[in-house]
Write a protein that holds these residues in place. Sequence first.
Motif, PDB file in Angstrom:
ATOM      1  N   GLU A  93      32.115  -4.981  51.470  1.00 25.97           N
ATOM      2  CA  GLU A  93      33.587  -4.956  51.573  1.00 25.97           C
ATOM      3  C   GLU A  93      34.137  -6.363  51.776  1.00 25.97           C
ATOM      4  O   GLU A  93      35.111  -6.760  51.143  1.00 25.97           O
ATOM      5  CB  GLU A  93      34.019  -4.087  52.762  1.00 25.97           C
ATOM      6  N   ILE A  94      33.486  -7.113  52.662  1.00 31.83           N
ATOM      7  CA  ILE A  94      33.924  -8.496  52.915  1.00 31.83           C
ATOM      8  C   ILE A  94      33.712  -9.341  51.663  1.00 31.83           C
ATOM      9  O   ILE A  94      34.576 -10.131  51.267  1.00 31.83           O
ATOM     10  CB  ILE A  94      33.143  -9.095  54.113  1.00 31.83           C
ATOM     11  N   THR A  95      32.563  -9.139  51.010  1.00 36.16           N
ATOM     12  CA  THR A  95      32.247  -9.908  49.804  1.00 36.16           C
ATOM     13  C   THR A  95      33.295  -9.665  48.726  1.00 36.16           C
ATOM     14  O   THR A  95      33.769 -10.603  48.072  1.00 36.16           O
ATOM     15  CB  THR A  95      30.843  -9.510  49.291  1.00 36.16           C
ATOM     16  N   GLU A  96      33.688  -8.408  48.551  1.00 35.47           N
ATOM     17  CA  GLU A  96      34.710  -8.100  47.538  1.00 35.47           C
ATOM     18  C   GLU A  96      36.065  -8.719  47.910  1.00 35.47           C
ATOM     19  O   GLU A  96      36.757  -9.273  47.051  1.00 35.47           O
ATOM     20  CB  GLU A  96      34.853  -6.589  47.348  1.00 35.47           C
ATOM     21  N   MET A  97      36.417  -8.644  49.198  1.00 36.60           N
ATOM     22  CA  MET A  97      37.702  -9.233  49.632  1.00 36.60           C
ATOM     23  C   MET A  97      37.742 -10.732  49.334  1.00 36.60           C
ATOM     24  O   MET A  97      38.742 -11.262  48.855  1.00 36.60           O
ATOM     25  CB  MET A  97      37.922  -9.008  51.133  1.00 36.60           C
ATOM     26  N   VAL A  98      36.619 -11.399  49.619  1.00 38.99           N
ATOM     27  CA  VAL A  98      36.581 -12.850  49.420  1.00 38.99           C
ATOM     28  C   VAL A  98      36.605 -13.194  47.923  1.00 38.99           C
ATOM     29  O   VAL A  98      37.411 -14.007  47.479  1.00 38.99           O
ATOM     30  CB  VAL A  98      35.328 -13.461  50.091  1.00 38.99           C
ATOM     31  N   LEU A  99      35.704 -12.548  47.156  1.00 35.49           N
ATOM     32  CA  LEU A  99      35.572 -12.930  45.741  1.00 35.49           C
ATOM     33  C   LEU A  99      36.756 -12.461  44.898  1.00 35.49           C
ATOM     34  O   LEU A  99      37.389 -13.257  44.215  1.00 35.49           O
ATOM     35  CB  LEU A  99      34.267 -12.362  45.166  1.00 35.49           C
TER      36      LEU A  99
END
Length: 282
Positions: A93-99
């Motif tokens: 979830e964090i990875t998607e938010m950042v990328l």
Amino acid sequence: MDDTTRSQLLIEALSYIGKFKDKVVTIKFGGAAQGDPEAKALFAQDVALIHSLGMRPVVVHGGGPEITRALKAAGHAPAFVEGLRITTAETIEITEMVLSGQVNKELVALIQSKGALAVGVSGKAGRMVRARKMGPVNGVDLGFVGEITGVETALIDALLDSGHIPVISPISMDDEGATLNINADSVASRIAARMRAERMIFMTDVDGVIEDGALVPSLSSAEALKLIERGVISGGMVPKVEAMLHCLNHGVGSAAIINGSEPHAIINELFTDAGIGTQITP
Ligand SMILES: Nc1ncnc2c1ncn2[C@@H]1O[C@H](COP(=O)(O)OP(=O)(O)OP(=O)(O)O)[C@@H](O)[C@H]1O
Ligand SMILES: [Mg+2]
């Protein structure tokens, strides 16, 4: 610079401008190259410039350092196997938010601040990147990390046809809609191959492939595989060189790894006879 040198440079550049008109140039902007705000702004300027010259730039971006920063801030320690990030149910979830959020929209804004139109999407959009969960690597389950099963570039063509520069986050999904993190080098090379790109440029934070402290200006497939086997090419350079080989074997005009922290690296690579960085050769 004297007048003769200036004219020579211009003539050299102009011949390439003609050659690349209407051609697809895929640029992978590595997370590692995104650290310096000035270099990032010059990258955006170069992308807008080549678009204004009639090229069809497709930008695919990573965001490794930003993801690491966000994960650390949320109390997660980053972990890698063979240059691939282990991604859990919480960290995807964090990875998607950042990328797909932060990094993607920042690049769109930067390119637009240089006068071109850009549209930010992820591999999910229009089912651009079809993926499935990757099997274990060295016996380790990577979690929500995907491998590409197919690429559909109709959306990219439509964006380019309407004068927009596609800016693509590598976050994609499987057939059930589960979010998967995919190495951006792989996404970029698959898109470049599918679109029969004229050039594939990987921009990172080193001059190219380094062996014994020196830049390797050109690399054959056999040499590349040997350097991976010997561990000279390691970590994040492994998927990058594999992506170069994919380009070479699937009809992309040529592929290079260049240093994105150098000002106007794209222009120096595209518009000069010598080029820069590491080029892959058959
Ligand atoms: N032989 C090699 N030559 C050059 N770099 C190497 C080599 N072997 C390993 N590397 C590492 O590969 C790194 C580049 O890959 P990395 O994945 O970190 O960057 P990136 O792909 O540009 O960023 P991102 O993955 O965030 O998109 C270099 O910074 C270097 O540390
Ligand atoms: Mg990488």
